[in-house]
Write an enzyme that holds these catalytic residues in place. Structure first.
Site, PDB file in Angstrom:
ATOM      1  N   ASP A 129       6.149  19.742   3.283  1.00 32.91           N
ATOM      2  CA  ASP A 129       6.674  19.838   4.654  1.00 32.91           C
ATOM      3  C   ASP A 129       8.184  19.656   4.633  1.00 32.91           C
ATOM      4  O   ASP A 129       8.738  19.049   3.703  1.00 32.91           O
ATOM      5  CB  ASP A 129       6.091  18.711   5.521  1.00 32.91           C
ATOM      6  CG  ASP A 129       4.639  18.956   5.916  1.00 32.91           C
ATOM      7  OD1 ASP A 129       4.099  20.036   5.625  1.00 32.91           O
ATOM      8  OD2 ASP A 129       4.046  18.042   6.520  1.00 32.91           O
ATOM      9  N   ARG A 179       6.104  28.397   4.866  1.00 30.50           N
ATOM     10  CA  ARG A 179       5.565  28.221   6.218  1.00 30.50           C
ATOM     11  C   ARG A 179       6.780  28.215   7.152  1.00 30.50           C
ATOM     12  O   ARG A 179       7.725  27.455   6.929  1.00 30.50           O
ATOM     13  CB  ARG A 179       4.825  26.903   6.339  1.00 30.50           C
ATOM     14  CG  ARG A 179       4.484  26.570   7.809  1.00 30.50           C
ATOM     15  CD  ARG A 179       4.204  25.082   8.030  1.00 30.50           C
ATOM     16  NE  ARG A 179       3.065  24.602   7.296  1.00 30.50           N
ATOM     17  CZ  ARG A 179       2.937  23.328   6.893  1.00 30.50           C
ATOM     18  NH1 ARG A 179       3.891  22.447   7.140  1.00 30.50           N
ATOM     19  NH2 ARG A 179       1.884  22.958   6.212  1.00 30.50           N
TER      20      ARG A 179
HETATM   21  P1  FDA Z   1       6.925  25.414  21.391  1.00 28.51           P
HETATM   22  O1  FDA Z   1       7.349  24.015  21.157  1.00 28.51           O
HETATM   23  O2  FDA Z   1       7.844  26.344  22.084  1.00 28.51           O
HETATM   24  O3  FDA Z   1       5.532  25.357  22.121  1.00 28.51           O
HETATM   25  C1  FDA Z   1       4.847  26.518  22.564  1.00 28.51           C
HETATM   26  C2  FDA Z   1       3.603  26.113  23.323  1.00 28.51           C
HETATM   27  O4  FDA Z   1       2.689  25.464  22.429  1.00 28.51           O
HETATM   28  C3  FDA Z   1       3.826  25.085  24.426  1.00 28.51           C
HETATM   29  O5  FDA Z   1       4.186  25.696  25.626  1.00 28.51           O
HETATM   30  C4  FDA Z   1       2.488  24.394  24.499  1.00 28.51           C
HETATM   31  O6  FDA Z   1       1.557  25.177  25.194  1.00 28.51           O
HETATM   32  C5  FDA Z   1       2.034  24.371  23.051  1.00 28.51           C
HETATM   33  N1  FDA Z   1       2.449  23.108  22.395  1.00 28.51           N
HETATM   34  C6  FDA Z   1       3.412  22.966  21.459  1.00 28.51           C
HETATM   35  N2  FDA Z   1       3.491  21.677  21.041  1.00 28.51           N
HETATM   36  C7  FDA Z   1       2.563  20.992  21.766  1.00 28.51           C
HETATM   37  C8  FDA Z   1       2.146  19.631  21.788  1.00 28.51           C
HETATM   38  N3  FDA Z   1       2.707  18.716  21.022  1.00 28.51           N
HETATM   39  N4  FDA Z   1       1.145  19.266  22.645  1.00 28.51           N
HETATM   40  C9  FDA Z   1       0.560  20.200  23.429  1.00 28.51           C
HETATM   41  N5  FDA Z   1       0.912  21.511  23.442  1.00 28.51           N
HETATM   42  C10 FDA Z   1       1.900  21.904  22.623  1.00 28.51           C
HETATM   43  N6  FDA Z   1       8.065  20.906  11.899  1.00 28.51           N
HETATM   44  C11 FDA Z   1       8.951  20.500  10.954  1.00 28.51           C
HETATM   45  O7  FDA Z   1      10.105  20.185  11.294  1.00 28.51           O
HETATM   46  N7  FDA Z   1       8.582  20.448   9.640  1.00 28.51           N
HETATM   47  C12 FDA Z   1       7.345  20.816   9.220  1.00 28.51           C
HETATM   48  O8  FDA Z   1       7.057  20.756   8.027  1.00 28.51           O
HETATM   49  C13 FDA Z   1       6.405  21.248  10.201  1.00 28.51           C
HETATM   50  N8  FDA Z   1       5.147  21.624   9.867  1.00 28.51           N
HETATM   51  C14 FDA Z   1       4.321  22.202  10.819  1.00 28.51           C
HETATM   52  C15 FDA Z   1       3.081  22.717  10.441  1.00 28.51           C
HETATM   53  C16 FDA Z   1       2.301  23.380  11.382  1.00 28.51           C
HETATM   54  C17 FDA Z   1       0.996  23.955  10.948  1.00 28.51           C
HETATM   55  C18 FDA Z   1       2.767  23.533  12.720  1.00 28.51           C
HETATM   56  C19 FDA Z   1       1.978  24.293  13.730  1.00 28.51           C
HETATM   57  C20 FDA Z   1       3.959  22.976  13.087  1.00 28.51           C
HETATM   58  C21 FDA Z   1       4.736  22.290  12.161  1.00 28.51           C
HETATM   59  N9  FDA Z   1       5.940  21.717  12.539  1.00 28.51           N
HETATM   60  C22 FDA Z   1       6.807  21.274  11.554  1.00 28.51           C
HETATM   61  C23 FDA Z   1       6.249  21.501  13.980  1.00 28.51           C
HETATM   62  C24 FDA Z   1       7.080  22.609  14.567  1.00 28.51           C
HETATM   63  O9  FDA Z   1       8.377  22.556  14.037  1.00 28.51           O
HETATM   64  C25 FDA Z   1       7.162  22.493  16.093  1.00 28.51           C
HETATM   65  O10 FDA Z   1       7.763  21.291  16.455  1.00 28.51           O
HETATM   66  C26 FDA Z   1       5.822  22.589  16.807  1.00 28.51           C
HETATM   67  O11 FDA Z   1       4.970  23.505  16.180  1.00 28.51           O
HETATM   68  C27 FDA Z   1       6.028  23.045  18.276  1.00 28.51           C
HETATM   69  O12 FDA Z   1       6.609  24.308  18.288  1.00 28.51           O
HETATM   70  P2  FDA Z   1       5.836  25.667  18.700  1.00 28.51           P
HETATM   71  O13 FDA Z   1       6.166  26.675  17.659  1.00 28.51           O
HETATM   72  O14 FDA Z   1       4.410  25.400  18.868  1.00 28.51           O
HETATM   73  O15 FDA Z   1       6.566  26.143  20.023  1.00 28.51           O
END
Ligand code: FDA
Length: 302
Positions: A129, A179
């Site tokens: 990560d 990723r």
């Molecule tokens: P965004 O934050 O714009 O959210 C889009 C939509 O998703 C929201 O409107 C909501 O509906 C839903 N959503 C998102 N987060 C939510 C929550 N906490 N609770 C409820 N609903 C939510 N980061 C990092 O810095 N280092 C890493 O190694 C990783 N690894 C990682 C692995 C995996 C499998 C995922 C999915 C994510 C990560 N992340 C991460 C976290 C990533 O950087 C990010 O903070 C989150 O995925 C939220 O971003 P979204 O892309 O979902 O979009």
């Protein structure tokens, strides 16, 4: 609100208060499979049964003792062994600060090497990560070295960092699996985009590079706009559905996870387990202010 929560994710005092709260524990259980490896394996089996893949994360970061780092390594070695014995469709995700990066870079390297070596023997995979930008260069250097030797390791790139395009190009050139995520830490504006629109734009550009030149990329997001852009790009460029995977966090947008799996996309669910859930939980709250208001109101009431 996001910045405040990310700042609070480093507070020891709040951590003790939140961890002692039954309500916070209950809320955290939405994002965390349980305290122990068998809890996580049970969740993993259920997710496999729904046609999705898993990556296990044993919670813990920024350890301050080499003994703690060694203990983390042991949990992960056991996790890889259990995955192999039970033939689960799963791998593991680790954090370098959990393997001792803040204590001794040498010890950290040795711990990670042991795990990556075991993964290679078992035909499995270790995802490193990405933590805050303080660690980016060291993370990429370690992953690159271990990948050259064992192959069974990849990492994560965060779309909010300005440097990510160059990093992705270098990783693609070396055939290292990436990723792609938006990024979850508090970063200064010297290194990271601040506006969501800028992060999203960069995410789509990096996704296109990865899908074109990357090795089995992982598109990690719950954002339907990012997912649609990925599907559309893959369709236009004849990239098969098994040529990449979507990844989402346990407990978030389960409906979307199942829908994509039903459409024959590969979906991997990131399943955290363990007792050190506080920083992970705070990062999840920071992504969704509605959760925070609910928690704050109820904590103050109790
Ligand atoms: P965004 O934050 O714009 O959210 C889009 C939509 O998703 C929201 O409107 C909501 O509906 C839903 N959503 C998102 N987060 C939510 C929550 N906490 N609770 C409820 N609903 C939510 N980061 C990092 O810095 N280092 C890493 O190694 C990783 N690894 C990682 C692995 C995996 C499998 C995922 C999915 C994510 C990560 N992340 C991460 C976290 C990533 O950087 C990010 O903070 C989150 O995925 C939220 O971003 P979204 O892309 O979902 O979009």
């Amino acid at each position: 609100m996001r910045s405040l929560l990310l700042l609070l994710s480093r507070s020891g005092r709040l951590r003790r208060w939140i961890e002692a709260s039954r309500l916070a524990r209950r809320m955290a259980s939405r994002f965390v499979a349980g305290d122990l490896l068998p809890d996580a394996l049970a969740v993993g089996r259920r997710i496999n049964g729904q046609g999705m893949f898993v990556t296990f994360d044993h919670l813990g970061e920024n350890v301050t003792l080499v003994e703690e780092a060694a203990a983390s390594r042991e949990v992960y070695l056991r996790t890889l062994d259990e995955i192999a014995v039970s033939r689960m469709r799963a791998n593991v995700s680790i954090k370098l600060t959990q393997f001792g990066m803040d204590v001794s870079e040498q010890a950290c390297r040795a711990n990670v090497e042991q795990l990556v070596c075991r993964a290679a023997d078992l035909g499995s995979f270790v995802r490193v990560d990405m933590e805050s930008s303080v660690y980016t260069t060291r993370t990429l250097a370690l992953v690159t070295q271990l990948h050259e030797r064992y192959g069974s390791v990849g990492t994560v790139i965060q779309a909010y960092l300005y440097r990510s395009r160059a990093d992705i190009e270098a990783l693609c050139e070396r055939g290292i699996r990436v990723r792609l995520c938006k990024g979850a830490y508090l970063e200064p504006e010297e290194v990271a985009f601040r506006r969501k629109s800028e992060v999203d734009r960069n995410y789509i550009e990096l996704m296109e590079i990865l899908l074109t030149r990357g090795v089995y990329p992982a598109i990690a997001t719950h954002d339907p706009r990012m997912i649609d852009a990925t599907r559309e790009f893959a369709r236009r460029h004849d990239i098969p559905r098994n040529g990449f995977e979507f990844q989402m966090l346990y407990g978030i947008r389960r409906d979307l996870q199942r829908q994509l799996a039903a459409e024959d996309y590969r979906v991997r669910v990131y399943v955290p387990f363990g007792r050190a859930w506080y920083p992970y939980f705070m990062r999840r709250l920071a992504e969704r202010p509605a959760n925070v208001l609910f928690l704050a109101k109820n904590l103050l009431r109790n």
